[in-house]
Design a protein around this motif. Structure first.
Motif, short mmCIF file in Angstrom:
data_model
loop_
_atom_site.label_atom_id
_atom_site.label_comp_id
_atom_site.label_asym_id
_atom_site.label_seq_id
_atom_site.Cartn_x
_atom_site.Cartn_y
_atom_site.Cartn_z
N VAL A 51 0.84 -1.21 0.00
CA VAL A 51 0.00 0.00 0.00
C VAL A 51 0.87 1.25 0.00
CG1 VAL A 51 -1.45 1.36 1.57
CG2 VAL A 51 -2.12 -0.94 0.96
N TYR A 55 0.82 4.20 -2.80
CA TYR A 55 0.46 5.60 -2.57
C TYR A 55 1.65 6.54 -2.66
CZ TYR A 55 -4.36 4.43 -1.92
OH TYR A 55 -5.64 3.99 -2.17
N GLU A 68 -8.52 16.76 -3.76
CA GLU A 68 -8.04 16.41 -2.42
C GLU A 68 -8.75 15.20 -1.83
OE1 GLU A 68 -7.96 19.88 0.14
OE2 GLU A 68 -7.19 21.12 -1.49
N SER A 69 -9.84 14.78 -2.41
CA SER A 69 -10.56 13.58 -1.95
C SER A 69 -10.35 12.47 -2.96
CB SER A 69 -12.06 13.88 -1.82
OG SER A 69 -12.29 14.81 -0.79
N PHE A 70 -9.88 11.33 -2.48
CA PHE A 70 -9.52 10.23 -3.39
C PHE A 70 -10.61 9.16 -3.43
CE2 PHE A 70 -4.72 10.99 -2.40
CZ PHE A 70 -4.78 12.21 -3.07
N HIS A 71 -11.81 9.56 -3.80
CA HIS A 71 -12.88 8.56 -3.89
C HIS A 71 -13.85 8.92 -5.00
CE1 HIS A 71 -15.87 11.28 -2.05
NE2 HIS A 71 -14.91 11.64 -1.22
N ASP A 106 -11.51 9.31 10.91
CA ASP A 106 -11.52 9.01 9.47
C ASP A 106 -10.45 7.94 9.23
OD1 ASP A 106 -10.89 8.97 6.72
OD2 ASP A 106 -11.40 11.07 6.45
N CYS A 109 -7.34 8.06 5.63
CA CYS A 109 -7.87 9.40 5.31
C CYS A 109 -7.26 10.06 4.08
CB CYS A 109 -7.68 10.30 6.52
SG CYS A 109 -5.93 10.56 6.90
N GLY A 110 -6.31 9.41 3.39
CA GLY A 110 -5.72 10.07 2.23
C GLY A 110 -5.00 11.34 2.63
N PRO A 114 -11.78 14.54 2.54
CA PRO A 114 -13.03 14.29 3.27
C PRO A 114 -12.96 14.80 4.72
CG PRO A 114 -12.35 12.33 2.06
CD PRO A 114 -11.21 13.30 1.96
N ASN A 130 -3.82 7.30 8.91
CA ASN A 130 -3.29 6.88 7.62
C ASN A 130 -1.95 6.20 7.81
OD1 ASN A 130 -2.56 6.63 4.90
ND2 ASN A 130 -3.23 8.71 4.39
N ILE A 131 -1.68 5.19 7.00
CA ILE A 131 -0.43 4.44 7.09
C ILE A 131 0.67 5.10 6.24
CG2 ILE A 131 -0.79 2.87 5.12
CD1 ILE A 131 0.07 0.58 7.01
N ALA A 157 -0.66 5.58 11.39
CA ALA A 157 -0.81 4.24 11.97
C ALA A 157 -1.55 3.33 11.01
CB ALA A 157 -1.57 4.33 13.30
N ILE A 175 -13.73 5.87 3.93
CA ILE A 175 -14.14 6.08 2.53
C ILE A 175 -13.16 5.40 1.59
CG2 ILE A 175 -14.68 7.79 0.77
CD1 ILE A 175 -15.44 9.76 2.94
N ALA A 177 -11.28 2.92 1.75
CA ALA A 177 -9.97 2.68 2.37
C ALA A 177 -9.84 1.27 2.93
CB ALA A 177 -9.74 3.71 3.48
N HIS A 180 -8.33 -1.92 1.35
CA HIS A 180 -6.90 -2.25 1.38
C HIS A 180 -6.56 -3.22 2.51
CE1 HIS A 180 -5.57 0.73 -1.58
NE2 HIS A 180 -6.34 1.63 -0.99
C1 LIG Z 1 -8.40 5.36 -1.95
S1 LIG Z 1 -7.55 6.16 -0.61
C2 LIG Z 1 -8.94 7.00 0.14
C3 LIG Z 1 -8.48 8.14 1.00
C4 LIG Z 1 -9.58 8.97 1.64
N1 LIG Z 1 -10.51 8.16 2.38
C5 LIG Z 1 -10.30 9.79 0.61
O1 LIG Z 1 -11.44 9.41 0.26
O2 LIG Z 1 -9.75 10.78 0.14
C6 LIG Z 1 -7.20 4.86 0.58
C7 LIG Z 1 -6.47 5.33 1.82
O3 LIG Z 1 -6.35 4.25 2.76
C8 LIG Z 1 -5.06 4.33 3.37
N2 LIG Z 1 -4.69 3.02 3.89
C9 LIG Z 1 -4.54 1.87 3.21
N3 LIG Z 1 -4.18 0.86 4.03
C10 LIG Z 1 -4.12 1.40 5.28
C11 LIG Z 1 -3.80 0.85 6.56
N4 LIG Z 1 -3.46 -0.43 6.72
N5 LIG Z 1 -3.86 1.67 7.64
C12 LIG Z 1 -4.19 2.99 7.49
N6 LIG Z 1 -4.47 3.55 6.30
C13 LIG Z 1 -4.45 2.76 5.20
C14 LIG Z 1 -4.16 4.77 2.21
O4 LIG Z 1 -2.91 5.24 2.65
C15 LIG Z 1 -5.05 5.83 1.57
O5 LIG Z 1 -4.90 7.04 2.24
#
Ligand SMILES: C[S@@+](CC[C@H](N)C(=O)[O-])C[C@H]1O[C@@H](n2cnc3c(N)ncnc32)[C@H](O)[C@@H]1O
Length: 325
Positions: A51, A55, A68-71, A106, A109-110, A114, A130-131, A157, A175, A177, A180
């Motif tokens: 992941v 990203y 700024e929103s990835f959905h 959230d 959170c990207g 959002p 966010n990771i 985290a 959202i 997320a 993953h």
């Molecule tokens: C498609 S993006 C959506 C981001 C945000 N929700 C938005 O709509 O803008 C997926 C998000 O999930 C996060 N993510 C994926 N695996 C994760 C994990 N194990 N722990 C925390 N965040 C994670 C990614 O880093 C990314 O920010």
């Protein structure tokens, strides 16, 4: 533009990967996936590395091409992509019944699109988990520019093991997320743990519909293309997600496949005849990121259900899960 030229552009936008390491990061990322000999178990075992590589590579392009929103979002005729994305976020906030002053999480959170919108819309404080280090640094800068630092913060985290005590939040949302997650149950269980009893979790999830046939080679190929195109270890059936929510302790109050009756198809931005955001899809990396999205609009992967858990009983129209007890 050549592959390396496009990737120069990626690092030029401030991505996390040094210019000289971009191509090798792409190679390492691709090896996780079916077309390069990768296996599901490997992707699940190394989900955080996969992941983060994904990203680190795509975030600048997402921001450049998408915002700024990835959905995605269901969209009305005459509505712009940006308007539909904001409405989709407002809808989630309304269904969660957010009240001013509440503490909200959230999950995944990207760069905080959002988070900022929902915090401002509902007068709540939103923590973005966010990771990905780069997305958090970019999100902090955007929070500073938007002047929302008092109500929006970030925590780096893994959502499979969150650094929060039990019962920390008045509401939780995710959202696009938790798709993953290597294990839906483990992820939802962790969300359930940090949510206060009786409060709600709402999610927009990516799922396979029941039309997916695991014995159909073409379906399997399309699924694998979506996995590599979106950094996913696997794609779960809607029913599997709902079952995992219940197992994690949620009462499912409302769920819906938001793709089926969206007046404008959610995948329209990827249709070359409509997508105009800087011709993103025409670039090599744009294709790398988006190549599967059009096919995913096909017959089996159109499900992006809004799901909610844990509200008091009686709310039958909200996309959320209610935490029992
Ligand atoms: C498609 S993006 C959506 C981001 C945000 N929700 C938005 O709509 O803008 C997926 C998000 O999930 C996060 N993510 C994926 N695996 C994760 C994990 N194990 N722990 C925390 N965040 C994670 C990614 O880093 C990314 O920010």
């Amino acid at each position: 533009m050549s592959k390396s030229g496009v990737l120069d552009f990626a690092s030029g936008l401030g991505g996390n990967i040094d210019k000289n390491e971009v191509l090798s990061a792409v190679d390492q990322y691709e090896k996780y996936h079916v077309f390069y000999g990768g296996e599901e178990e490997e992707r699940k075992a190394h989900y955080s590395d996969m992941v983060n590589k994904f990203y680190d590579l795509v975030t600048s392009f997402y921001e450049f091409g998408w915002g700024e929103s990835f959905h995605f979002a269901p969209r009305w005729k005459g509505e712009s992509l940006r308007e539909s994305i904001k409405r989709h976020e407002h809808f989630l906030a309304l269904q969660l019944g957010l009240k001013p002053g509440q503490k909200v999480l959230d999950v995944g959170c990207g760069i905080g699109g959002p988070q900022r919108e929902i915090s401002k819309f509902s007068s709540t404080s939103v923590t973005g988990l966010n990771i990905n280090e780069y997305q958090i640094s970019r999100g902090k800068e955007l929070n500073r520019i938007a002047g929302v630092e008092k109500t929006c913060n970030f925590v780096k985290a893994d959502f499979m093991k969150m650094p929060f005590p039990d019962n920390s939040f008045d509401a939780v949302y995710a959202i696009e997320a938790t798709c993953h997650a290597p294990d839906a149950y483990g992820c939802y269980k962790e969300i359930h743990r940090v949510l206060k009893p009786g409060q709600c979790f709402a999610a927009y999830e990516w799922c396979l519909t029941d039309s997916f046939d695991p014995n159909n080679q073409e379906h399997q190929k399309l699924k694998a293309e979506i996995e590599i195109g979106d950094g996913l270890p696997d794609i779960r059936l809607t029913g599997e997600c709902l079952e995992a929510l219940k197992q994690a302790g949620f009462e499912v109050i409302w769920e819906k496949d938001l793709a089926v009756d969206s007046p404008v198809p959610w995948y329209l931005p990827f249709d070359p005849s409509h997508f105009s955001l800087s011709s993103f899809h025409l670039t090599t990396v744009g294709r790398f990121i988006t190549r599967n999205m059009l096919i995913s609009a096909d017959f089996f992967v159109s499900s992006r259900p809004g799901i909610c858990g844990t509200c008091p009983k009686g709310k039958s129209t909200c996309p959320k899960f209610s935490r029992a007890g």
